[in-house]
Motif scaffolding. Structure first.
Motif, PDB file in Angstrom:
ATOM      1  N   LEU A 285     -36.773 -25.777 -41.525  1.00 28.79           N
ATOM      2  CA  LEU A 285     -37.819 -26.960 -41.707  1.00 28.79           C
ATOM      3  C   LEU A 285     -36.646 -28.187 -41.655  1.00 28.79           C
ATOM      4  CD1 LEU A 285     -39.830 -25.653 -44.995  1.00 28.79           C
ATOM      5  CD2 LEU A 285     -40.603 -25.966 -42.336  1.00 28.79           C
ATOM      6  N   THR A 286     -35.589 -28.082 -42.209  1.00 24.69           N
ATOM      7  CA  THR A 286     -34.760 -29.366 -41.957  1.00 24.69           C
ATOM      8  C   THR A 286     -34.479 -29.416 -40.401  1.00 24.69           C
ATOM      9  OG1 THR A 286     -33.796 -28.852 -44.125  1.00 24.69           O
ATOM     10  CG2 THR A 286     -32.622 -30.345 -42.638  1.00 24.69           C
ATOM     11  N   GLN A 287     -34.276 -28.348 -39.793  1.00 22.38           N
ATOM     12  CA  GLN A 287     -33.754 -28.662 -38.408  1.00 22.38           C
ATOM     13  C   GLN A 287     -34.839 -29.058 -37.534  1.00 22.38           C
ATOM     14  OE1 GLN A 287     -32.440 -24.606 -37.231  1.00 22.38           O
ATOM     15  NE2 GLN A 287     -30.220 -25.197 -37.859  1.00 22.38           N
ATOM     16  N   ILE A 288     -36.246 -28.686 -37.919  1.00 26.53           N
ATOM     17  CA  ILE A 288     -37.433 -29.176 -37.169  1.00 26.53           C
ATOM     18  C   ILE A 288     -37.775 -30.642 -37.527  1.00 26.53           C
ATOM     19  CG2 ILE A 288     -39.902 -28.924 -37.398  1.00 26.53           C
ATOM     20  CD1 ILE A 288     -39.765 -26.231 -37.422  1.00 26.53           C
ATOM     21  N   ALA A 289     -37.541 -30.822 -38.906  1.00 26.28           N
ATOM     22  CA  ALA A 289     -37.641 -32.362 -39.323  1.00 26.28           C
ATOM     23  C   ALA A 289     -36.604 -33.354 -38.523  1.00 26.28           C
ATOM     24  CB  ALA A 289     -37.685 -32.490 -40.730  1.00 26.28           C
ATOM     25  N   THR A 290     -35.553 -32.819 -38.391  1.00 22.09           N
ATOM     26  CA  THR A 290     -34.124 -33.656 -37.588  1.00 22.09           C
ATOM     27  C   THR A 290     -34.720 -33.723 -36.107  1.00 22.09           C
ATOM     28  OG1 THR A 290     -32.733 -32.749 -39.373  1.00 22.09           O
ATOM     29  CG2 THR A 290     -31.903 -33.560 -37.030  1.00 22.09           C
TER      30      THR A 290
ATOM     31  N   MET B  71     -41.154 -19.785 -43.402  1.00 19.27           N
ATOM     32  CA  MET B  71     -39.754 -20.409 -42.806  1.00 19.27           C
ATOM     33  C   MET B  71     -39.072 -20.867 -44.021  1.00 19.27           C
ATOM     34  SD  MET B  71     -40.947 -22.667 -39.537  1.00 19.27           S
ATOM     35  CE  MET B  71     -42.460 -23.052 -39.786  1.00 19.27           C
ATOM     36  N   GLY B  72     -37.819 -20.725 -43.754  1.00 16.58           N
ATOM     37  CA  GLY B  72     -36.883 -21.225 -44.950  1.00 16.58           C
ATOM     38  C   GLY B  72     -36.452 -22.734 -44.782  1.00 16.58           C
ATOM     39  N   PRO B  73     -35.620 -23.183 -45.759  1.00 12.60           N
ATOM     40  CA  PRO B  73     -35.529 -24.528 -45.852  1.00 12.60           C
ATOM     41  C   PRO B  73     -34.744 -25.161 -44.846  1.00 12.60           C
ATOM     42  CG  PRO B  73     -34.579 -23.396 -47.765  1.00 12.60           C
ATOM     43  CD  PRO B  73     -35.241 -22.356 -46.881  1.00 12.60           C
ATOM     44  N   ILE B  74     -33.886 -24.413 -44.263  1.00 14.06           N
ATOM     45  CA  ILE B  74     -32.939 -24.749 -43.061  1.00 14.06           C
ATOM     46  C   ILE B  74     -33.470 -24.962 -41.659  1.00 14.06           C
ATOM     47  CG2 ILE B  74     -30.790 -24.085 -41.756  1.00 14.06           C
ATOM     48  CD1 ILE B  74     -29.687 -22.527 -44.144  1.00 14.06           C
TER      49      ILE B  74
END
Length: 103
Positions: free
Chosen positions: A6-11, A1-4
């Motif tokens: 992961l950022t969306q999942i964390a958000t 998974m890309g960093p984008i």
């Protein structure tokens, strides 16, 4: 998974955690609003507990509606309860003078 991703999942997870926290706070300490039984005041008789009444621009209009007071909704805050939906106590100061004493 890309960093984008992961950022969306964390958000998304933080939004869900915030919603759960807000729900737990609301369950413990309900807000004073129309229909809540925790309020000490009674329902306002002018707005029947809704906090909103028909705006003056709606009463004397020729079909259009909307003004600064109601922002185009046709409903404005109740003047009797201030928009809370519950009765509010009126501060009253009573002064009593002693009767005149004959000399």
């Amino acid at each position: 998974m890309g960093p984008i991703v992961l950022t969306q999942i964390a958000t998304g997870l933080s939004v869900l955690a915030g919603a759960a926290l807000l729900k737990s706070v609301m369950d413990r300490n309900p807000m004073m609003g129309p229909g809540s039984d925790s309020g000490s005041g009674q329902r306002c008789s002018s707005c029947n507990g809704t906090g909103r009444v028909s705006c003056l621009c709606n009463r004397w209009s020729d079909g259009d509606r909307g003004c600064r007071t109601c922002a185009g909704s046709g409903r404005m805050a109740c003047n009797s309860c201030g928009g809370s939906g519950t009765g509010r106590p009126l501060p009253v100061r009573i002064s009593v003078r002693p009767p005149n004493q004959p000399y």
